[in-house]
Structures are given as C-alpha cells and as structure tokens.
Design an enzyme around this catalytic site. Structure first.
Site, PDB file in Angstrom:
ATOM      1  N   HIS A  98      34.829  35.867  43.560  1.00  0.00           N
ATOM      2  CA  HIS A  98      33.454  36.266  43.279  1.00  0.00           C
ATOM      3  C   HIS A  98      32.694  36.266  44.604  1.00  0.00           C
ATOM      4  O   HIS A  98      33.238  35.958  45.666  1.00  0.00           O
ATOM      5  CB  HIS A  98      32.807  35.336  42.258  1.00  0.00           C
ATOM      6  CG  HIS A  98      33.258  35.599  40.853  1.00  0.00           C
ATOM      7  ND1 HIS A  98      32.957  36.759  40.185  1.00  0.00           N
ATOM      8  CD2 HIS A  98      33.990  34.843  39.992  1.00  0.00           C
ATOM      9  CE1 HIS A  98      33.474  36.721  38.966  1.00  0.00           C
ATOM     10  NE2 HIS A  98      34.112  35.574  38.824  1.00  0.00           N
ATOM     11  N   ASP A 148      28.347  41.360  46.482  1.00  0.00           N
ATOM     12  CA  ASP A 148      28.275  42.225  45.309  1.00  0.00           C
ATOM     13  C   ASP A 148      27.342  43.411  45.543  1.00  0.00           C
ATOM     14  O   ASP A 148      27.681  44.562  45.254  1.00  0.00           O
ATOM     15  CB  ASP A 148      27.749  41.435  44.105  1.00  0.00           C
ATOM     16  CG  ASP A 148      28.765  40.440  43.563  1.00  0.00           C
ATOM     17  OD1 ASP A 148      29.920  40.449  44.026  1.00  0.00           O
ATOM     18  OD2 ASP A 148      28.392  39.641  42.688  1.00  0.00           O
TER      19      ASP A 148
END
Length: 389
Positions: A137, A167
C-alpha cells in the site's frame, strides 16, 4: 462540449489510485464505466462514515461515472466485458500483474477486439522486476522509494505522510497523463498501447531534486536535512503559542523581511545558514514565535511579502477565502449528498463539471449492456447464471 465526451473508459480499479485517475477523466466528460465484481464491488463503497448507502469517501472520487457489476470469471461475463471493450478507448486496471491474462482479458486479447484500445495498468512496483507480485500500500511504496526518510529528523522515526502521495501522485496522476499520451498516439496511428504505471517509479521521479544531491555527492540526504526538508532556517515549520506557521522564505528578500517583522533583524543573513549557525537561528526564531498565537502572527505579517502562511486544518482550508473563490468546495445539492472537493484543473474552453452523483453498486449494468447490443432476454440469461448482478 466537454473535452473528453468522445472517450469511453472501462475502469476495473478499486480504492484510491485508479478511481482518482478516472474521476479526472470523468470530470472532463469521459464516459467512465466502473466495472465492479458481483460480490460487493469496490471496497471503498463500504468504508465508514456512510452517506446515502455509500462511503463518504466514495462519492467525490466516483462522481460522473456509471457502474456495472460483472463476474469476469464467468465465461459469459468475460464475453460481455470484451463486447464493451470493442466500443471503448481505455481500460484501466490495478490488479497484480498477470491477473488480466488469467481472466482472459489481457492486452493481447483486448487488442484483438479493438486495436486502438489503451490499457493502463496501475501497480505498486510495475509489471516486471523482482517485486512485481509483491503486495503493498501507499506507505510501503513511499518507504521503498526513499521518500519517507526525507522528512522528520535524524533522531526520530519518519513521520506518517499526511497524504497518500504514491496512490495519488505516482499512481493516479501519472496514469491519467499516460492515458492522454497513449490516446494522442492512438489518434495519430490507429494503435493503442499498454501503459505500465508503477507507484514506486512515480515517487522516485518526484524525488528528483533530492536524488540530485545523492548523485552529486554520493551521500543520501539525511532525514530533515535536505534543502526543502528543514536543513535551512528559512524553510521550516515553526510552532506558535497555539499552532504553526509554514515559513517558506527561501529568497533572501523574503527571509530578511520576515525576521524584521518578528523583531530579529540581526538574523537577516542566516536564512540559508547550516550547521551550528542554523541551529542557533532556528532556536531564536522558535523562541520568538512561541510568544504569540498563530492569529496574532498572521495579523503582524499581513501586508508583508514574506512567504509565510498559517498551517491550517482541513476545516479551516475549506473556509479559506482563496479556496472558496476558486470553487474548491462543491456544496451539497444537484445530486451531491455531501460537500465535495472541486475541480483542480482549469481549462478555459472546456471546463470540468459535475454531471451525476457517484453510482450505486451495479446501477447501470442493464443500461450499459443494452448499449452494447444485449436485449432483454440476453440480460435475463446473464443474470440467471450469475454473470451480472
């Protein structure tokens, strides 16, 4: 006419990077079809707090899209997806490398049904290399890219990032740019291509200024010791009596005026100092700034050209007159169940716009498949075998 109203995007992504990428396209008119599975759809739908049966986080990054629910593991679901791909310009996915091929909808197959199609794959580490299959992540990607250790201090643990920069930056923004480049190429040549977007690669490219220090000296910047991460007194975050000021007075003229306003004119030459002199300068500025509140310093600095701003929380940000004037807060209404962030890209001739609320799960399945040629009986057959939800 919206700039991208002739572009159709099949969006297989979930959570943050892919949906943020495709909402940038949807806001400018692209027909973004959110392709969700038949077992619940995008995980972000169900993350609290909930507003109108979907997560409050889901609404702003999935507005202007349509949703269909297809089981890509079902042969009939796969066939339906490929029929849609024949009419699409772009497919965006964020599975681990190789998943599309296992589903039978990899790039070679997509090209067979549509030679002009652009496939954009967003992943943590890219489509090749020893980490290609590794789970991760945003925090993991920032760690591998070396950017976590750029902030903070030598003696403390790295601070948690305030935003998911991998992200949003390395993933979503780079992917949106890659898609537009590939679409331009397809317009000229009639051939699509596969865009391989790695969030780690994107973060590394964002660290180019800091990497230049490494490449020039063969020494990695120590935590908090880069030019823009706290090495110099003129570019730091300072505490006040009840909050913080962001001092970005890099140029000598800004620093000189700043220290004059706060009553330390003898530090005018110390803005870019280093080592012990920098520590003394920082300590002196800290001592003075802690004697007044943030609001008092804001008032004292008003009218002075110093590159100093208060550190706001998000509530204060959305009440800020500059933010209000730029329309970066969209109020509830016109289908918006809550306030949302506005449109960050300004085009004079083809502005972004709000056309529809974030879709309900599978809300447009029949509508979209009907556009692809499925009749009522065929849709009923697909539903009966679980190929669609």
């Amino acid at each position: 006419m919206p700039a991208l109203d002739d572009v159709r995007v099949l969006d297989l992504t979930r959570l943050l990077p892919g949906p943020f990428c495709t909402v940038l396209l949807a806001d400018f008119g692209a027909d973004v079809i959110k392709v969700e599975d038949t077992t619940g759809g995008d995980y972000m739908r169900w993350m609290p707090p909930m507003v109108d049966e979907s997560s409050a986080m889901f609404h702003p990054i999935n507005r202007n899209k349509r949703s269909i629910a297809i089981d890509l593991k079902n042969p009939l679901g796969r066939e339906a997806f490929l029929r849609l791909a024949a009419t699409a310009d772009v497919v965006v996915e964020s599975f681990r490398p190789g998943v599309l091929e296992r589903l039978g909808i990899g790039y070679a197959t997509l090209q067979e049904v549509n030679p002009r199609i652009v496939l954009c794959s967003i992943s943590g580490y890219g489509q090749d290399g020893p980490f290609r299959d590794r789970a991760g992540h945003d925090l993991n990607y920032a760690a591998v890219a070396g950017v976590l250790l750029l902030g903070g201090t030598v003696h403390d643990a790295p601070p948690m990032p305030g935003l998911q920069v991998g992200d949003l930056g390395g993933g979503a923004l780079d992917a949106a740019l890659a898609i537009m480049i590939a679409l331009h190429h397809a317009t000229r040549t009639g051939r699509g291509q596969h865009c391989d977007v790695s969030m780690v690669d994107g973060l590394i490219s964002w660290a180019s200024v800091h990497a230049s220090q490494l490449f020039a000296s063969n020494e990695a910047p120590r935590p908090g010791q880069g030019m823009l991460t706290g090495r110099h007194p003129c570019y730091r975050i300072y505490a006040c009596a009840d909050g913080y000021l962001a001092v970005g007075a890099l140029e000598p003229k800004f620093w000189r005026e700043f220290v004059e306003v706060i009553g330390l004119p003898d530090l005018a030459a110390g803005g870019l100092s280093e080592g012990e002199e920098a520590r003394r300068t920082v300590s002196a500025v800290e001592d003075v700034l802690r004697t007044r509140t943030r609001a008092q310093w804001e008032e004292a600095l008003t009218g002075h050209d110093v590159c100093v701003e208060p550190v706001l929380d998000l509530g204060e940000t959305f009440e800020h007159p500059q933010v209000r004037s730029r329309g970066m807060r969209l109020e509830p209404g016109d289908g918006r169940p809550t306030a949302q962030t506005g449109f960050p890209i300004r085009l004079a001739g083809t502005p972004a716009g709000y056309r529809r609320a974030a879709p309900g799960y599978g809300e447009h399945t029949e509508e979209v498949l009907s556009e692809a040629g499925y009749d009522t009986d065929e849709l009923a057959s697909l539903r009966a075998v679980g190929a669609i939800a």
